[in-house]
Design an enzyme around this catalytic site. Structure first.
Site, PDB file in Angstrom:
ATOM      1  N   HIS A 142     -81.688  -9.865   2.453  1.00  0.00           N
ATOM      2  CA  HIS A 142     -82.516  -8.715   2.056  1.00  0.00           C
ATOM      3  C   HIS A 142     -83.797  -9.244   1.443  1.00  0.00           C
ATOM      4  O   HIS A 142     -83.800 -10.259   0.751  1.00  0.00           O
ATOM      5  CB  HIS A 142     -81.787  -7.841   1.027  1.00  0.00           C
ATOM      6  CG  HIS A 142     -82.385  -6.480   0.924  1.00  0.00           C
ATOM      7  ND1 HIS A 142     -83.484  -6.216   0.132  1.00  0.00           N
ATOM      8  CD2 HIS A 142     -82.069  -5.320   1.526  1.00  0.00           C
ATOM      9  CE1 HIS A 142     -83.794  -4.942   0.250  1.00  0.00           C
ATOM     10  NE2 HIS A 142     -82.965  -4.364   1.087  1.00  0.00           N
TER      11      HIS A 142
ATOM     12  N   ASP B 224     -76.477  -2.244   5.432  1.00  0.00           N
ATOM     13  CA  ASP B 224     -76.101  -2.043   6.851  1.00  0.00           C
ATOM     14  C   ASP B 224     -74.809  -2.723   7.246  1.00  0.00           C
ATOM     15  O   ASP B 224     -74.305  -2.502   8.348  1.00  0.00           O
ATOM     16  CB  ASP B 224     -77.239  -2.545   7.750  1.00  0.00           C
ATOM     17  CG  ASP B 224     -78.473  -1.683   7.593  1.00  0.00           C
ATOM     18  OD1 ASP B 224     -79.568  -2.232   7.391  1.00  0.00           O
ATOM     19  OD2 ASP B 224     -78.318  -0.450   7.623  1.00  0.00           O
TER      20      ASP B 224
HETATM   21  C1  SDX Z   1     -82.666  -2.780   5.434  1.00  0.00           C
HETATM   22  O1  SDX Z   1     -86.443  -3.483   2.417  1.00  0.00           O
HETATM   23  C2  SDX Z   1     -85.513  -2.634   2.294  1.00  0.00           C
HETATM   24  O2  SDX Z   1     -85.315  -2.036   1.256  1.00  0.00           O
HETATM   25  C3  SDX Z   1     -84.694  -2.383   3.542  1.00  0.00           C
HETATM   26  C4  SDX Z   1     -83.422  -1.569   3.379  1.00  0.00           C
HETATM   27  C5  SDX Z   1     -83.727  -0.136   3.014  1.00  0.00           C
HETATM   28  O3  SDX Z   1     -82.837   0.498   2.404  1.00  0.00           O
HETATM   29  O4  SDX Z   1     -84.790   0.389   3.415  1.00  0.00           O
HETATM   30  O5  SDX Z   1     -82.602  -2.151   2.391  1.00  0.00           O
HETATM   31  C6  SDX Z   1     -82.648  -1.502   4.695  1.00  0.00           C
HETATM   32  O6  SDX Z   1     -83.518  -2.968   6.262  1.00  0.00           O
HETATM   33  C7  SDX Z   1     -81.643  -3.837   5.085  1.00  0.00           C
HETATM   34  C8  SDX Z   1     -81.852  -5.140   5.905  1.00  0.00           C
HETATM   35  C9  SDX Z   1     -81.200  -4.939   7.267  1.00  0.00           C
HETATM   36  N1  SDX Z   1     -81.522  -6.103   8.163  1.00  0.00           N
HETATM   37  C10 SDX Z   1     -80.596  -7.000   8.493  1.00  0.00           C
HETATM   38  O7  SDX Z   1     -79.440  -7.021   8.079  1.00  0.00           O
HETATM   39  C11 SDX Z   1     -81.085  -8.037   9.517  1.00  0.00           C
HETATM   40  C12 SDX Z   1     -80.627  -9.441   9.097  1.00  0.00           C
HETATM   41  N2  SDX Z   1     -81.393  -9.866   7.950  1.00  0.00           N
HETATM   42  C13 SDX Z   1     -82.583 -10.689   8.125  1.00  0.00           C
HETATM   43  O8  SDX Z   1     -83.298 -10.389   9.280  1.00  0.00           O
HETATM   44  C14 SDX Z   1     -83.406 -10.812   6.839  1.00  0.00           C
HETATM   45  O9  SDX Z   1     -82.528 -11.121   5.847  1.00  0.00           O
HETATM   46  C15 SDX Z   1     -84.290  -9.663   6.415  1.00  0.00           C
HETATM   47  C16 SDX Z   1     -85.215  -9.230   7.494  1.00  0.00           C
HETATM   48  C17 SDX Z   1     -83.482  -8.504   5.957  1.00  0.00           C
HETATM   49  C18 SDX Z   1     -85.134 -10.167   5.223  1.00  0.00           C
HETATM   50  O10 SDX Z   1     -85.964 -11.152   5.700  1.00  0.00           O
HETATM   51  P1  SDX Z   1     -87.029 -11.895   4.739  1.00  0.00           P
HETATM   52  O11 SDX Z   1     -87.051 -11.283   3.389  1.00  0.00           O
HETATM   53  O12 SDX Z   1     -88.323 -12.007   5.478  1.00  0.00           O
HETATM   54  O13 SDX Z   1     -86.375 -13.300   4.520  1.00  0.00           O
HETATM   55  P2  SDX Z   1     -86.566 -14.545   5.469  1.00  0.00           P
HETATM   56  O14 SDX Z   1     -86.427 -14.121   6.899  1.00  0.00           O
HETATM   57  O15 SDX Z   1     -87.792 -15.262   5.051  1.00  0.00           O
HETATM   58  O16 SDX Z   1     -85.251 -15.394   5.095  1.00  0.00           O
HETATM   59  C19 SDX Z   1     -85.277 -16.368   4.071  1.00  0.00           C
HETATM   60  C20 SDX Z   1     -84.328 -17.462   4.589  1.00  0.00           C
HETATM   61  C21 SDX Z   1     -84.753 -18.011   5.944  1.00  0.00           C
HETATM   62  O17 SDX Z   1     -84.231 -19.335   6.022  1.00  0.00           O
HETATM   63  P3  SDX Z   1     -85.231 -20.607   5.642  1.00  0.00           P
HETATM   64  O18 SDX Z   1     -86.466 -20.455   6.509  1.00  0.00           O
HETATM   65  O19 SDX Z   1     -85.514 -20.464   4.169  1.00  0.00           O
HETATM   66  O20 SDX Z   1     -84.413 -21.820   5.984  1.00  0.00           O
HETATM   67  O21 SDX Z   1     -83.018 -16.914   4.790  1.00  0.00           O
HETATM   68  C22 SDX Z   1     -82.670 -17.001   6.175  1.00  0.00           C
HETATM   69  C23 SDX Z   1     -83.962 -17.177   6.923  1.00  0.00           C
HETATM   70  O22 SDX Z   1     -83.746 -17.857   8.153  1.00  0.00           O
HETATM   71  N3  SDX Z   1     -82.012 -15.720   6.526  1.00  0.00           N
HETATM   72  C24 SDX Z   1     -80.914 -15.607   7.287  1.00  0.00           C
HETATM   73  C25 SDX Z   1     -80.611 -14.244   7.318  1.00  0.00           C
HETATM   74  N4  SDX Z   1     -81.521 -13.576   6.585  1.00  0.00           N
HETATM   75  C26 SDX Z   1     -82.379 -14.507   6.098  1.00  0.00           C
HETATM   76  N5  SDX Z   1     -80.185 -16.530   7.954  1.00  0.00           N
HETATM   77  C27 SDX Z   1     -79.115 -16.067   8.663  1.00  0.00           C
HETATM   78  N6  SDX Z   1     -78.762 -14.752   8.716  1.00  0.00           N
HETATM   79  C28 SDX Z   1     -79.474 -13.824   8.074  1.00  0.00           C
HETATM   80  N7  SDX Z   1     -79.148 -12.531   8.139  1.00  0.00           N
END
Ligand code: SDX
Length: 427
Positions: A306, A363
């Site tokens: 998140h 989710d």
């Molecule tokens: C919602 O913002 C809100 O409030 C949203 C929400 C709402 O109520 O409106 O809460 C609803 O959208 C919840 C999120 C639903 N999405 C998912 O579940 C999709 C999976 N999650 C990821 O895509 C990700 O965690 C995000 C998009 C939710 C957040 O992405 P960020 O904040 O841009 O973080 P990032 O991609 O920079 O991740 C930081 C690190 C990275 O690794 P490094 O580059 O540091 O090595 O964490 C890793 C990412 O690769 N990472 C994950 C991961 N999420 C982040 N690795 C594996 N699986 C994951 N799910």
């Protein structure tokens, strides 16, 4: 004297005030930075950037706390109703008995949907994704309500807001009916908001059709949990579109489109698809956790991570418990829930997830409940939109009623430097 920060650039010192929120969150007010120094800030994805002051929702990502207008989400989920939470988000206070009854009556009064919208609906193939249909139908409401909302006029604002809240569950349920090639259902004003939505979805023309109260209660709680979440991607979209003074219905239609993405609300559908794939693949959980960690693999653990929560999403905790309760009440033994619980356990022990503070989000478990309630996965994000609607409207209303400037971020240009046009013979 409030705190300040200083920036020293090319030998000059610039000082900016630190703004503190009522719950102690702080930000640097840099609204004169470019005028003073010629500098802008760069923050892709706005990870460190606040877009507005707001009184609607507060969340603490480190503590895993969430509250609407000061009321903790745990208390609202347990004690309130979705219609009451709609009122709270929109008007800032819990309604009195009289105010709530008047609000409910208004929602019933405005639940008529123009017959031409049915024709627009029937123009879509049944294979169309419900989110695309819902975004289109919501935008089409502008055609039947062309008068732009006079946000300074309370009655005008009330009518526009109530009109949209009243019609949205009908449009949402109709996208389901279309996908199942079922006859369009009719709203039943004798029922409550969520019960009416359920009958619009599931009614089967039998006279004695009744919605299971377990389903109504579970959906009411889920809608409360999804009702707002401060400046998330779709709420920011609604604010940005509305800041140009585009209408309410078109701004909300844009928010629906933003929510559809798999990184945002579309994740609830993606979670179930991921869990089903794991199940058919033999349920080897570690294999999928390793896949999610592999930088060369675009797979992510859907429903995990998140932008703001670096602790368990408080909504996920409540939904996880509700999933257990609903499955038990409905006498359903869903292997996919066991896979989800197992996946959470494996991931939360893994250094990669611990280090990056990746926890289940809203989710991760919601789709398990929707499945148990007989809602198809293509409708999961429509359920999210139905819940989020009052939050989007509250954000739009706050933005317009505080007369925010049009949203227009800056950029740092990294393209070609100035050059002269090349005639064809010289290319
Ligand atoms: C919602 O913002 C809100 O409030 C949203 C929400 C709402 O109520 O409106 O809460 C609803 O959208 C919840 C999120 C639903 N999405 C998912 O579940 C999709 C999976 N999650 C990821 O895509 C990700 O965690 C995000 C998009 C939710 C957040 O992405 P960020 O904040 O841009 O973080 P990032 O991609 O920079 O991740 C930081 C690190 C990275 O690794 P490094 O580059 O540091 O090595 O964490 C890793 C990412 O690769 N990472 C994950 C991961 N999420 C982040 N690795 C594996 N699986 C994951 N799910």
């Amino acid at each position: 004297m409030s705190e300040t920060v200083k920036i020293i650039y090319q030998g000059k010192e610039y000082e900016y005030p630190v703004i503190e929120g009522t719950m102690g969150d702080k930000g640097i007010d840099i609204s004169s930075l470019r005028l003073d120094s010629g500098l802008i800030t760069l923050d892709p994805g706005y990870k460190n950037t606040g877009s507005t002051l707001s009184k609607i929702t507060y969340l603490d990502g480190e503590q895993g706390k969430l509250m609407y207008r000061g009321y903790p989400i745990e208390q609202l989920a347990e004690k309130s109703s979705f219609v009451e939470v709609q009122y709270l988000l929109l008007y800032g206070e819990l309604p009195t008995e009289v105010e709530l009854e008047k609000f409910k009556a208004s929602l019933k009064d405005y639940s008529f949907v123009n017959d031409r919208v049915r024709k627009i609906l029937n123009g879509f193939p049944s294979t169309a994704h419900p989110m695309g249909v819902l975004a289109s139908l919501t935008g089409s409401l502008t055609a039947f309500n062309p008068k732009v909302v006079d946000v300074a006029h309370a009655a005008d604002m009330f009518h526009a807001v109530t009109r949209l809240l009243a019609k949205f569950p009908i449009l949402s349920a109709w996208t389901y009916r279309l996908s199942k090639e079922l006859p369009i259902s009719e709203s039943d004003p004798s029922l409550g908001y969520v019960e009416n939505f359920c009958q619009l979805m599931f009614s089967n023309q039998k006279k004695d059709f009744k919605v299971n109260p377990v389903i109504v209660d579970a959906i009411d709680k889920l809608l409360i949990l999804h009702a707002d979440h401060e400046q998330n991607c779709s709420a920011s979209t609604v604010r940005l579109v509305g800041s140009s003074h585009a209408g309410l219905f078109t701004s909300i239609s844009a928010g629906i489109s933003a929510l559809w993405g798999a990184r945002h609300g579309g994740a609830n559908q993606a979670v179930i698809e991921m869990l089903e794939t794991i199940k058919t693949g033999g349920g080897r959980l570690q294999k999928w956790v390793d896949k999610a960690k592999d930088k060369d693999d675009e797979f992510r653990l859907m429903g995990f991570g998140h932008r703001v929560y670096k602790n368990m999403d408080p909504r996920a905790k409540i939904i996880k418990k509700a999933a257990d309760d609903v499955l038990e009440q409905l006498g359903i033994d869903d292997e996919v829930l066991d896979i989800a619980l197992g996946l959470e356990e494996v991931a939360l022990k893994d250094e990669y997830f611990i280090e990056r503070k990746l926890y289940p989000n809203v989710d991760f478990y919601s789709g398990i409940i929707y499945r148990a309630l007989g809602i198809p996965k293509e409708m999961f994000t429509v359920m999210f939109a139905l819940g989020r609607l009052p939050g989007w409207i509250a954000q739009w209303k706050e933005m317009r009623q505080t007369d925010q400037p049009i949203g227009r971020p800056r950029q740092i240009y990294t393209g070609a430097t100035t050059r002269d046009y090349l005639p064809m013979s010289e290319r």
